[in-house]
Design an enzyme around this catalytic site. Sequence first.
Site, PDB file in Angstrom:
ATOM      1  N   GLY A 178       9.392   1.309   2.414  1.00 47.62           N
ATOM      2  CA  GLY A 178       9.142  -0.017   1.954  1.00 47.62           C
ATOM      3  C   GLY A 178      10.485  -0.856   1.631  1.00 47.62           C
TER       4      GLY A 178
ATOM      5  N   SER B 282      10.747  -5.449   1.140  1.00 49.08           N
ATOM      6  CA  SER B 282      10.867  -6.217  -0.063  1.00 49.08           C
ATOM      7  C   SER B 282      11.335  -5.792  -1.166  1.00 49.08           C
ATOM      8  CB  SER B 282       9.534  -6.920  -0.428  1.00 49.08           C
ATOM      9  OG  SER B 282       8.672  -5.949  -1.090  1.00 49.08           O
ATOM     10  N   GLY B 283      11.799  -6.647  -2.071  1.00 47.93           N
ATOM     11  CA  GLY B 283      12.237  -5.968  -3.401  1.00 47.93           C
ATOM     12  C   GLY B 283      13.473  -5.033  -3.157  1.00 47.93           C
TER      13      GLY B 283
ATOM     14  N   TYR C  64      -0.116   4.414 -11.862  1.00 44.82           N
ATOM     15  CA  TYR C  64       0.977   4.209 -11.197  1.00 44.82           C
ATOM     16  C   TYR C  64       2.196   5.065 -12.141  1.00 44.82           C
ATOM     17  CZ  TYR C  64       5.560   1.807 -11.051  1.00 44.82           C
ATOM     18  OH  TYR C  64       7.087   1.650 -10.629  1.00 44.82           O
TER      19      TYR C  64
HETATM   20  P1  NDP Z   1       7.871  -4.056  -4.072  1.00 46.25           P
HETATM   21  O1  NDP Z   1       6.433  -4.454  -4.295  1.00 46.25           O
HETATM   22  O2  NDP Z   1       8.795  -5.374  -3.859  1.00 46.25           O
HETATM   23  O3  NDP Z   1       8.236  -3.398  -2.901  1.00 46.25           O
HETATM   24  C1  NDP Z   1       7.502  -2.100  -2.631  1.00 46.25           C
HETATM   25  C2  NDP Z   1       7.602  -1.913  -1.010  1.00 46.25           C
HETATM   26  O4  NDP Z   1       6.393  -0.896  -0.886  1.00 46.25           O
HETATM   27  C3  NDP Z   1       7.013  -3.011  -0.325  1.00 46.25           C
HETATM   28  O5  NDP Z   1       7.977  -2.952   0.673  1.00 46.25           O
HETATM   29  C4  NDP Z   1       5.719  -2.398   0.459  1.00 46.25           C
HETATM   30  O6  NDP Z   1       5.299  -3.024   1.666  1.00 46.25           O
HETATM   31  C5  NDP Z   1       5.863  -1.070   0.240  1.00 46.25           C
HETATM   32  N1  NDP Z   1       4.809  -0.116   0.397  1.00 46.25           N
HETATM   33  C6  NDP Z   1       3.499  -0.416  -0.456  1.00 46.25           C
HETATM   34  N2  NDP Z   1       2.370   0.173   0.087  1.00 46.25           N
HETATM   35  C7  NDP Z   1       2.887   1.219   1.226  1.00 46.25           C
HETATM   36  C8  NDP Z   1       2.333   1.703   1.847  1.00 46.25           C
HETATM   37  N3  NDP Z   1       1.140   2.458   1.962  1.00 46.25           N
HETATM   38  N4  NDP Z   1       3.020   2.216   3.114  1.00 46.25           N
HETATM   39  C9  NDP Z   1       4.541   1.779   3.348  1.00 46.25           C
HETATM   40  N5  NDP Z   1       4.955   0.928   2.449  1.00 46.25           N
HETATM   41  C10 NDP Z   1       4.414   0.520   1.301  1.00 46.25           C
HETATM   42  O7  NDP Z   1       8.481  -3.579  -5.471  1.00 46.25           O
HETATM   43  P2  NDP Z   1       9.826  -2.800  -5.897  1.00 46.25           P
HETATM   44  O8  NDP Z   1      10.946  -3.174  -4.959  1.00 46.25           O
HETATM   45  O9  NDP Z   1       9.996  -3.372  -7.138  1.00 46.25           O
HETATM   46  O10 NDP Z   1       9.574  -1.376  -6.123  1.00 46.25           O
HETATM   47  C11 NDP Z   1      10.345  -0.472  -5.174  1.00 46.25           C
HETATM   48  C12 NDP Z   1      10.369   0.861  -6.031  1.00 46.25           C
HETATM   49  O11 NDP Z   1      11.169   0.539  -7.232  1.00 46.25           O
HETATM   50  C13 NDP Z   1       9.264   1.538  -6.342  1.00 46.25           C
HETATM   51  O12 NDP Z   1       9.341   2.875  -6.009  1.00 46.25           O
HETATM   52  C14 NDP Z   1       8.985   1.140  -7.795  1.00 46.25           C
HETATM   53  O13 NDP Z   1       7.938   2.030  -8.364  1.00 46.25           O
HETATM   54  C15 NDP Z   1      10.410   1.188  -8.307  1.00 46.25           C
HETATM   55  N6  NDP Z   1      10.754   0.540  -9.556  1.00 46.25           N
HETATM   56  C16 NDP Z   1      10.781  -0.628  -9.940  1.00 46.25           C
HETATM   57  C17 NDP Z   1      11.003  -1.336 -10.649  1.00 46.25           C
HETATM   58  C18 NDP Z   1      10.745  -2.952 -10.918  1.00 46.25           C
HETATM   59  O14 NDP Z   1      11.031  -3.330 -12.066  1.00 46.25           O
HETATM   60  N7  NDP Z   1      10.596  -3.644 -10.096  1.00 46.25           N
HETATM   61  C19 NDP Z   1      11.481  -0.642 -12.036  1.00 46.25           C
HETATM   62  C20 NDP Z   1      11.665   0.665 -11.682  1.00 46.25           C
HETATM   63  C21 NDP Z   1      11.305   1.274 -10.450  1.00 46.25           C
HETATM   64  P3  NDP Z   1       4.819  -4.584   1.697  1.00 46.25           P
HETATM   65  O15 NDP Z   1       6.160  -5.407   1.644  1.00 46.25           O
HETATM   66  O16 NDP Z   1       4.294  -4.528   3.091  1.00 46.25           O
HETATM   67  O17 NDP Z   1       3.628  -4.862   0.786  1.00 46.25           O
END
Ligand code: NDP
Length: 315
Positions: A9, A12-13, A190
């Site tokens: 993943g 993004s993010g 989740y």
């Molecule tokens: P984003 O939604 O920005 O990133 C999530 C990523 O996961 C994206 O790149 C997405 O791909 C990818 N993804 C989703 N489904 C699949 C799949 N089936 N196969 C492969 N890749 C997949 O969120 P965050 O950056 O915030 O999240 C990243 C991590 O941080 C997660 O584990 C989240 O639980 C954790 N987290 C986030 C917090 C927050 O406040 N945001 C706080 C605590 C933890 P695509 O770009 O194609 O959608």
Amino acid sequence: RKGNVIITGASSGLGLATAKALAETGKWHVIMACRNFLKAQMAAKSAGIAKENYTVMHLDLASLDSVRQFVDSFRRSGMPLDVLVCNAAVYLPTAKEPSFTAEGFELSVGTNHLGHFLLTRLLLDDIKHSDYTSKRVIIVGSITGNTNTLAGNVPPKANLGDLRGLASGLNGLNSSTMIDGGDFDGAKAYKDSKVCNMLTMQELHRRYHEETGITFASLYPGCIATTGLFREHIPLFRILFPPFQMYITKGYVSEEEAGKRLAQVVCDSSLQQSGVYWSWNKNSASFQNQLSQEASDEEKARKLWEISEKLVGLA
Ligand code: NDP
């Protein structure tokens, strides 16, 4: 040589910010394991990651076949593997009905936990054989699954119960779509998946740290209120959540800062201890955080491990 790190993943993010932080050190080659190949290429380009510092490879965690294919393609690349970062996640807080992975598991737990569980198990041998000085497996956790925190007590709370829903397949046909056997709730699914992530990290540590020397760690990077994770939420939430986290809870962290934190867990020598759940305080200093009772329950971790092995076809 440069270290090789797979980040799931990374399109993004947090994943993208971490890829950028590691690539900029000049010491890491990042394998961006993403479900949308083009999106990942564009993201790397617009983040300004130099071409020689990354490779995009296709991985859809919502399909166990795709996980196996990814492992095959990675092995065919001939690159050694030094660090694996399980970062990808889906969050479906407003979903009224469950969605499912290719194999028919509820999508949040199927993607966030089961996809990563299979990926990690398959790649463990590759990491074991790397000659890198500090080999690591990192699974991104969250405060929301941790019921010993304020945020973890916002309902619906994470609760895996006796894992009866998971044990009977999590498919909504002959079983519940929730791990504890209850009615579908996207936000809870989740949080449950994040408890699974934290339990899995600790079980990996207990089973493999001594034998392999691999460091297993999890972390809560802070509330990155601006990422795509909240894309499924209602519009008003998406507008109010970042300032709420910034000014009220003060838990807000930028994507760039969160990426630097995760990058520390990948390569900082002071964060090398295995079996640890890392967090950061207000001055951005890292510390070993406590997990809730459920997220550190050894018996549950073992049971989760055994059921997950069956579901992904390893046992
Ligand atoms: P984003 O939604 O920005 O990133 C999530 C990523 O996961 C994206 O790149 C997405 O791909 C990818 N993804 C989703 N489904 C699949 C799949 N089936 N196969 C492969 N890749 C997949 O969120 P965050 O950056 O915030 O999240 C990243 C991590 O941080 C997660 O584990 C989240 O639980 C954790 N987290 C986030 C917090 C927050 O406040 N945001 C706080 C605590 C933890 P695509 O770009 O194609 O959608």
